[in-house]
Design a protein around this motif. Structure first.
Motif, PDB file in Angstrom:
ATOM      1  N   VAL A 186      -9.753  21.215  -4.309  1.00  0.00           N
ATOM      2  CA  VAL A 186      -8.658  20.774  -3.439  1.00  0.00           C
ATOM      3  C   VAL A 186      -9.173  19.817  -2.372  1.00  0.00           C
ATOM      4  O   VAL A 186      -8.568  18.770  -2.093  1.00  0.00           O
ATOM      5  N   GLY A 187     -10.315  20.170  -1.767  1.00  0.00           N
ATOM      6  CA  GLY A 187     -10.894  19.283  -0.755  1.00  0.00           C
ATOM      7  C   GLY A 187     -11.306  17.940  -1.326  1.00  0.00           C
ATOM      8  O   GLY A 187     -11.104  16.895  -0.693  1.00  0.00           O
ATOM      9  N   LEU A 188     -11.864  17.941  -2.557  1.00  0.00           N
ATOM     10  CA  LEU A 188     -12.253  16.680  -3.184  1.00  0.00           C
ATOM     11  C   LEU A 188     -11.041  15.813  -3.465  1.00  0.00           C
ATOM     12  O   LEU A 188     -11.083  14.592  -3.287  1.00  0.00           O
ATOM     13  N   SER A 236       0.843  -1.199   0.000  1.00  0.00           N
ATOM     14  CA  SER A 236       0.000   0.000   0.000  1.00  0.00           C
ATOM     15  C   SER A 236       0.876   1.245   0.000  1.00  0.00           C
ATOM     16  O   SER A 236       1.897   1.301   0.687  1.00  0.00           O
ATOM     17  N   ALA A 237       0.462   2.230  -0.778  1.00  0.00           N
ATOM     18  CA  ALA A 237       1.210   3.487  -0.849  1.00  0.00           C
ATOM     19  C   ALA A 237       0.923   4.327   0.391  1.00  0.00           C
ATOM     20  O   ALA A 237      -0.202   4.362   0.906  1.00  0.00           O
ATOM     21  N   SER A 238       1.946   5.007   0.859  1.00  0.00           N
ATOM     22  CA  SER A 238       1.811   5.840   2.041  1.00  0.00           C
ATOM     23  C   SER A 238       1.072   7.132   1.703  1.00  0.00           C
ATOM     24  O   SER A 238       1.269   7.722   0.635  1.00  0.00           O
ATOM     25  N   ARG A 239       0.207   7.567   2.620  1.00  0.00           N
ATOM     26  CA  ARG A 239      -0.517   8.822   2.449  1.00  0.00           C
ATOM     27  C   ARG A 239       0.117   9.961   3.247  1.00  0.00           C
ATOM     28  O   ARG A 239      -0.476  11.029   3.378  1.00  0.00           O
ATOM     29  N   LEU A 292     -10.700  12.083  -1.926  1.00  0.00           N
ATOM     30  CA  LEU A 292     -10.537  10.883  -2.743  1.00  0.00           C
ATOM     31  C   LEU A 292      -9.202  10.204  -2.455  1.00  0.00           C
ATOM     32  O   LEU A 292      -9.118   8.973  -2.419  1.00  0.00           O
ATOM     33  N   HIS A 293      -8.168  11.000  -2.245  1.00  0.00           N
ATOM     34  CA  HIS A 293      -6.868  10.413  -1.962  1.00  0.00           C
ATOM     35  C   HIS A 293      -6.870   9.672  -0.627  1.00  0.00           C
ATOM     36  O   HIS A 293      -6.128   8.701  -0.435  1.00  0.00           O
TER      37      HIS A 293
END
Length: 209
Positions: free
Chosen positions: A100-102, A32-35, A106-107
């Motif tokens: 930006v918030g969206l 999994s990619a780090s956020r 989503l991320h």
């Protein structure tokens, strides 16, 4: 020391539940990619906005200027601006903030993964890069079709593994045999999530000099 009765199958102990959960957690972390970068960017943006608002408020209370600009004059000019202009500015700023918030939403919600797949193992947590899987599949396809080393290209998605064969012009390729070879390679690896093999032969072919 344990012993098995004559003619009976040896008993293999299952790994402890804690060890199994630990391996799953390690594999999930590696695939999994780090956020963290997104969180850092969001926090920096919030700090910049908060610092700008706080600084403007303090400067206005002290009757000072920021780079020669009085924050109160900016507010007064905005109040005196035509209604249509103010509405347009509000819509543009609101749309930018919403986008930006969206993006951050989503991320944070959608799954993000590294280009890797886990490999089933009873005792170890094994992770393989997708490039390695693609290279192994392309090599398996080349071995049965007797193509040149650069005549097979593999790519791996979330649940599919595509191999494109590039035979020389006028050369027939056994696509079925290549597909079976790739499927055997995937069965030996036993990747998670399960990969489906797709082998295609480019109809245009190549011209070997």
């Amino acid at each position: 020391m344990s012993s098995a009765a004559p003619g009976s199958e040896p008993v293999t102990k299952a790994p402890p539940a804690d060890a199994d959960r630990f391996l799953r957690r390690i594999v999930r972390r590696e695939t999994s990619a780090s956020r963290t970068p997104s969180v850092v960017v969001a926090m920096v943006l919030l700090l910049v906005v908060a610092a700008a608002v706080g600084t403007a408020s303090v400067v206005a209370l002290l009757d000072e200027r920021i780079a020669g600009i009085d924050p109160r004059s900016v507010v007064d000019a905005a109040v005196r601006a035509p209604a249509g202009l103010v509405d347009a500015v509000v819509v543009v700023v609101g749309a930018a903030i919403a986008l930006v918030g969206l993006w951050f939403l989503l991320h944070g919600v959608l799954p993000a993964r590294r280009p890797r797949h886990a490999v089933r193992s009873a005792r170890l947590g094994v992770v393989v890069d997708d490039e390695v899987l693609a290279s192994a599949a392309a090599r398996a396809a080349r071995s049965v079709t007797r193509l040149a080393p650069d005549a097979a290209v593999g790519s791996v998605g979330r649940r599919t593994l595509d191999v494109v064969l590039l035979p020389a012009s006028g050369v027939d390729v056994a696509a079925v045999a290549a597909t079976e070879a790739v499927e055997r390679e995937l069965a030996a690896v036993d990747a998670v999530p399960l990969l489906t093999a797709r082998v295609r032969v480019r109809s245009t072919g190549r011209i070997d000099g």
